[in-house]
Design a protein around this motif. Structure first.
Motif, PDB file in Angstrom:
ATOM      1  N   GLY A 170      83.060  18.366  54.749  1.00 46.86           N
ATOM      2  CA  GLY A 170      84.048  17.586  54.869  1.00 46.86           C
ATOM      3  C   GLY A 170      85.108  16.750  54.415  1.00 46.86           C
ATOM      4  O   GLY A 170      84.493  16.353  52.938  1.00 46.86           O
ATOM      5  N   THR A 209      78.419   3.777  60.221  1.00 43.59           N
ATOM      6  CA  THR A 209      77.052   2.612  60.195  1.00 43.59           C
ATOM      7  C   THR A 209      77.132   1.603  59.586  1.00 43.59           C
ATOM      8  O   THR A 209      76.188   0.884  59.343  1.00 43.59           O
ATOM      9  CB  THR A 209      76.505   3.807  58.865  1.00 43.59           C
ATOM     10  N   PHE A 250      81.925   8.168  59.374  1.00 40.21           N
ATOM     11  CA  PHE A 250      81.087   7.725  59.386  1.00 40.21           C
ATOM     12  C   PHE A 250      80.234   6.798  58.710  1.00 40.21           C
ATOM     13  O   PHE A 250      79.568   5.953  59.177  1.00 40.21           O
ATOM     14  CB  PHE A 250      80.389   8.921  59.037  1.00 40.21           C
ATOM     15  N   TYR A 299      77.879  17.359  51.765  1.00 36.10           N
ATOM     16  CA  TYR A 299      77.064  18.259  52.668  1.00 36.10           C
ATOM     17  C   TYR A 299      77.731  18.915  53.385  1.00 36.10           C
ATOM     18  O   TYR A 299      77.033  19.514  54.095  1.00 36.10           O
ATOM     19  CB  TYR A 299      75.536  17.683  52.405  1.00 36.10           C
ATOM     20  N   SER A 300      78.548  18.450  53.878  1.00 39.92           N
ATOM     21  CA  SER A 300      79.505  19.006  55.078  1.00 39.92           C
ATOM     22  C   SER A 300      80.393  19.726  54.635  1.00 39.92           C
ATOM     23  O   SER A 300      81.395  19.914  56.070  1.00 39.92           O
ATOM     24  CB  SER A 300      79.241  18.191  56.395  1.00 39.92           C
ATOM     25  N   GLY A 355      86.820  11.573  57.027  1.00 42.55           N
ATOM     26  CA  GLY A 355      85.566  12.348  58.422  1.00 42.55           C
ATOM     27  C   GLY A 355      84.299  10.984  57.672  1.00 42.55           C
ATOM     28  O   GLY A 355      83.045  10.352  58.231  1.00 42.55           O
ATOM     29  N   GLY A 356      84.360  11.356  56.478  1.00 45.37           N
ATOM     30  CA  GLY A 356      83.556  10.555  55.466  1.00 45.37           C
ATOM     31  C   GLY A 356      83.285   9.201  55.856  1.00 45.37           C
ATOM     32  O   GLY A 356      82.329   8.340  56.173  1.00 45.37           O
ATOM     33  N   ALA A 414      77.104  11.276  51.707  1.00 46.15           N
ATOM     34  CA  ALA A 414      76.598  12.821  52.487  1.00 46.15           C
ATOM     35  C   ALA A 414      76.866  14.116  53.381  1.00 46.15           C
ATOM     36  O   ALA A 414      77.314  14.558  53.355  1.00 46.15           O
ATOM     37  CB  ALA A 414      74.677  12.423  53.590  1.00 46.15           C
ATOM     38  N   TYR A 415      78.276  13.104  53.654  1.00 40.87           N
ATOM     39  CA  TYR A 415      78.971  13.531  54.712  1.00 40.87           C
ATOM     40  C   TYR A 415      80.477  14.561  53.664  1.00 40.87           C
ATOM     41  O   TYR A 415      80.578  15.367  53.963  1.00 40.87           O
ATOM     42  CB  TYR A 415      79.875  12.594  55.430  1.00 40.87           C
ATOM     43  N   PHE A 416      80.300  13.739  53.040  1.00 39.02           N
ATOM     44  CA  PHE A 416      81.974  13.615  51.867  1.00 39.02           C
ATOM     45  C   PHE A 416      80.943  15.510  51.201  1.00 39.02           C
ATOM     46  O   PHE A 416      82.264  16.320  51.051  1.00 39.02           O
ATOM     47  CB  PHE A 416      81.921  13.024  50.817  1.00 39.02           C
ATOM     48  N   VAL A 439      76.315   7.646  53.643  1.00 37.18           N
ATOM     49  CA  VAL A 439      76.247   8.479  54.875  1.00 37.18           C
ATOM     50  C   VAL A 439      77.123   9.019  54.126  1.00 37.18           C
ATOM     51  O   VAL A 439      78.093  10.094  54.907  1.00 37.18           O
ATOM     52  CB  VAL A 439      76.390   7.334  56.422  1.00 37.18           C
ATOM     53  N   TYR A 440      78.425   8.220  53.892  1.00 32.12           N
ATOM     54  CA  TYR A 440      80.258   9.163  53.417  1.00 32.12           C
ATOM     55  C   TYR A 440      79.409   9.597  52.582  1.00 32.12           C
ATOM     56  O   TYR A 440      80.243  10.989  52.623  1.00 32.12           O
ATOM     57  CB  TYR A 440      80.547   7.537  52.486  1.00 32.12           C
TER      58      TYR A 440
END
Length: 154
Positions: free
Chosen positions: A52, A64, A60, A49-50, A56-57, A45-47, A42-43
C-alpha cells in the motif's frame, strides 16, 4: 530486526520529546510514547507489507493513534489531545514540506507541486484516520448503550 528496534526507539523518543515540549504531565509521557509507537508500527506494517502507499498507511496509523489515544485518555482520565498530538508527530510529512519549500526557492515548480500534493494527501489521510477513529468509538458507544438499555428493559 535491529533496524526495527532503532525505529521503535526513535519514534518513542520523538513522541516523548514533543510531549515534553507541549508540557504533557510526566505521568502521561510513557502512555503517549506507546500510542505513538503503535501508530507508527501500523503505518510501517501497512506501507511495507501490503504494498500500500503512504496515504493508506497514514490513514491506518492515525486510526490506531485515535483509538489508542481515546482508550489511554479514558484509562488515565486525561484529555485525549494529550496522547493524540504527540503521537501524531512521527506521521507528519515534515520532509515533504521541506522539499516543497526548497524546490520553490530553487524555482523548480513542478517538483514543488509534486511534493505539495504528497503533503496534502498525507495531511488529508491523517485527518481521515482521526475522523474514522472518532466515528468508530461513537458507534461502539452507541451500540453498547443500546445493549445496556435493552438488557435493563428485559
Amino acid at each position: 530486526m535491529l533496524h526495527l528496534i532503532v525505529v521503535i526507539v526513535g519514534v518513542y523518543v520523538a513522541t516523548l520529546g514533543f510531549a515534553i515540549l507541549i508540557n504533557v504531565t510526566p505521568k502521561d509521557l510513557n502512555m503517549g510514547g506507546i500510542v505513538g509507537v503503535a501508530g507508527y508500527l501500523v503505518y510501517l506494517a501497512y506501507f511495507n507489507y501490503s504494498n500500500g502507499g503512504y496515504v493508506g498507511g497514514n490513514v491506518f496509523g492515525a486510526f490506531t493513534i485515535g483509538i489508542l489515544g481515546m482508550l489511554a485518555a479514558k484509562r488515565k482520565k486525561t484529555p485525549v489531545i494529550v496522547f493524540n498530538i504527540p503521537a501524531l508527530v512521527p506521521l507528519v510529512p515534515g520532509g515533504q514540506a521541506y522539499q516543497v519549500m526548497k524546490n520553490i526557492a530553487m524555482n523548480n515548480s513542478h517538483t514543488a507541486f509534486f511534493y505539495l500534493m504528497q503533503v496534502l494527501m498525507i495531511a488529508g489521510s491523517l485527518a481521515m484516520g482521526f475522523l474514522l477513529s472518532e466515528l468508530f468509538i461513537q458507534l461502539y458507544n452507541y451500540v453498547l448503550r443500546n445493549l445496556r438499555k435493552r438488557k435493563q428493559s428485559l
